[in-house]
Design an enzyme around this catalytic site. Structure first.
Site, PDB file in Angstrom:
ATOM      1  N   PRO A 198      88.667  58.702  24.926  1.00 16.70           N
ATOM      2  CA  PRO A 198      88.817  59.673  26.020  1.00 16.70           C
ATOM      3  C   PRO A 198      89.514  59.090  27.242  1.00 16.70           C
ATOM      4  CG  PRO A 198      86.506  59.060  25.728  1.00 16.70           C
ATOM      5  CD  PRO A 198      87.262  58.432  24.610  1.00 16.70           C
ATOM      6  N   GLY A 199      89.366  57.793  27.497  1.00 22.24           N
ATOM      7  CA  GLY A 199      90.047  57.161  28.624  1.00 22.24           C
ATOM      8  C   GLY A 199      91.550  57.171  28.448  1.00 22.24           C
ATOM      9  N   ASP A 246      99.843  51.581  19.986  1.00 23.33           N
ATOM     10  CA  ASP A 246      99.050  50.462  19.497  1.00 23.33           C
ATOM     11  C   ASP A 246      99.213  49.404  20.562  1.00 23.33           C
ATOM     12  OD1 ASP A 246      97.220  49.608  17.515  1.00 23.33           O
ATOM     13  OD2 ASP A 246      98.675  48.134  16.864  1.00 23.33           O
ATOM     14  N   SER A 247      98.107  48.830  20.935  1.00 26.68           N
ATOM     15  CA  SER A 247      98.144  47.885  22.036  1.00 26.68           C
ATOM     16  C   SER A 247      97.067  46.833  21.847  1.00 26.68           C
ATOM     17  CB  SER A 247      97.938  48.616  23.372  1.00 26.68           C
ATOM     18  OG  SER A 247      96.724  49.343  23.354  1.00 26.68           O
ATOM     19  N   GLY A 263      88.792  49.676  27.712  1.00 28.60           N
ATOM     20  CA  GLY A 263      89.204  48.510  26.932  1.00 28.60           C
ATOM     21  C   GLY A 263      88.975  47.222  27.697  1.00 28.60           C
ATOM     22  N   TYR A 264      89.985  46.376  27.725  1.00 30.16           N
ATOM     23  CA  TYR A 264      89.894  45.062  28.361  1.00 30.16           C
ATOM     24  C   TYR A 264      90.214  45.115  29.861  1.00 30.16           C
ATOM     25  CZ  TYR A 264      89.574  43.178  23.641  1.00 30.16           C
ATOM     26  OH  TYR A 264      89.161  42.896  22.361  1.00 30.16           O
ATOM     27  N   ASP A 265      90.411  46.304  30.430  1.00 28.15           N
ATOM     28  CA  ASP A 265      90.772  46.433  31.844  1.00 28.15           C
ATOM     29  C   ASP A 265      89.862  45.634  32.788  1.00 28.15           C
ATOM     30  OD1 ASP A 265      92.803  48.086  30.971  1.00 28.15           O
ATOM     31  OD2 ASP A 265      92.056  49.891  31.976  1.00 28.15           O
TER      32      ASP A 265
END
Length: 178
Positions: free
Chosen positions: A11-12, A69-70, A153-155
Site C-alpha cells: 500500500p505504501g 523491482d527494487s 521498506g528500508y526507508d
C-alpha cells in the site's frame, strides 16, 4: 484519465506512485484491488523481475501495467540483499524483519555505503514488444538504527548524507524530487 494496474501488494508503494502520477492523468489500481496474485519472480535482474510483474498484471487485468523491482545493495555485504531485498529475512518477510536482519548483518561494519536500485516498467499490454523501462540508483549509507516515520521498506535505515537524514525522514515532496 488512464486506468492502469500497479503490480504491487504494497500500500505504501501504491500511495507514493499514485500521488506522483495523478497529475499526468494516470489512475493506478493495485494488484490487491484487482484480485491479481503475485507472480513468481524468476528473473536474475531487476529488469527481468519488473517485466515479469508488469506482463503478469497486464495479462490478469487487461489493463496497461506499471511494475517495479527494487532493492538495497550494501557494499560491505557484497551487494546483498540486492535483488532479494523484499524477502531478505525469508519468504513473506515484513519490512521490520528485513531491516532487523540488515542491521544485524551490519553490526560493527565500518563501510556502510549502500545504493538503492529501482527499475520501473510500463507495458501497454501483456505482450507489449516495446515496454518502457526506466532505472535509477540512489547512493546512501545504512544507518545504525531506524529513524523516521514515513515511507516503507528500508526507508528508515537508508541514510542520505546530502540531506542528513534517512529516506523515512524526507517529506514526500523532496522524496519525489530525489
Amino acid at each position: 484519465m488512464i486506468q492502469a494496474a500497479l503490480a504491487t501488494h504494497n500500500p505504501g508503494k501504491l500511495r507514493e506512485l499514485q500521488h506522483a502520477l495523478e497529475s499526468w492523468g494516470v489512475r493506478l489500481s493495485s494488484a490487491v484491488e484487482l484480485g491479481i496474485d503475485a507472480p513468481v519472480e524468476t528473473g536474475v535482474s531487476y529488469v527481468e523481475n519488473a517485466l515479469i510483474k508488469a506482463r503478469h498484471s497486464s495479462a490478469q487485468s487487461g489493463l496497461p501495467a506499471l511494475a517495479d523491482d527494487s532493492g538495497v545493495s550494501v557494499d560491505a555485504l557484497g551487494g546483498a540483499p540486492g535483488l532479494y531485498s523484499a524477502r531478505y529475512a525469508g519468504p513473506g518477510a515484513s519490512d521490520e524483519s528485513n531491516i532487523d536482519k540488515l542491521l544485524a548483518a551490519m553490526d560493527g561494519q565500518e563501510n556502510r555505503a549502500a545504493s538503492f536500485v529501482c527499475v520501473m516498467v510500463w507495458v501497454r499490454r501483456a505482450d507489449d514488444p516495446l515496454p518502457i523501462i526506466a532505472q535509477g540508483i540512489w547512493q546512501g549509507r545504512i544507518a545504525n538504527e531506524r529513524s523516521g516515520e514515513s515511507g516503507f521498506g528500508y526507508d528508515p535505515v537508508f541514510w542520505l548524507p546530502q540531506h542528513a537524514c534517512t529516506v523515512a525522514q524526507l517529506s514526500p515532496e523532496i522524496k519525489r524530487l530525489e
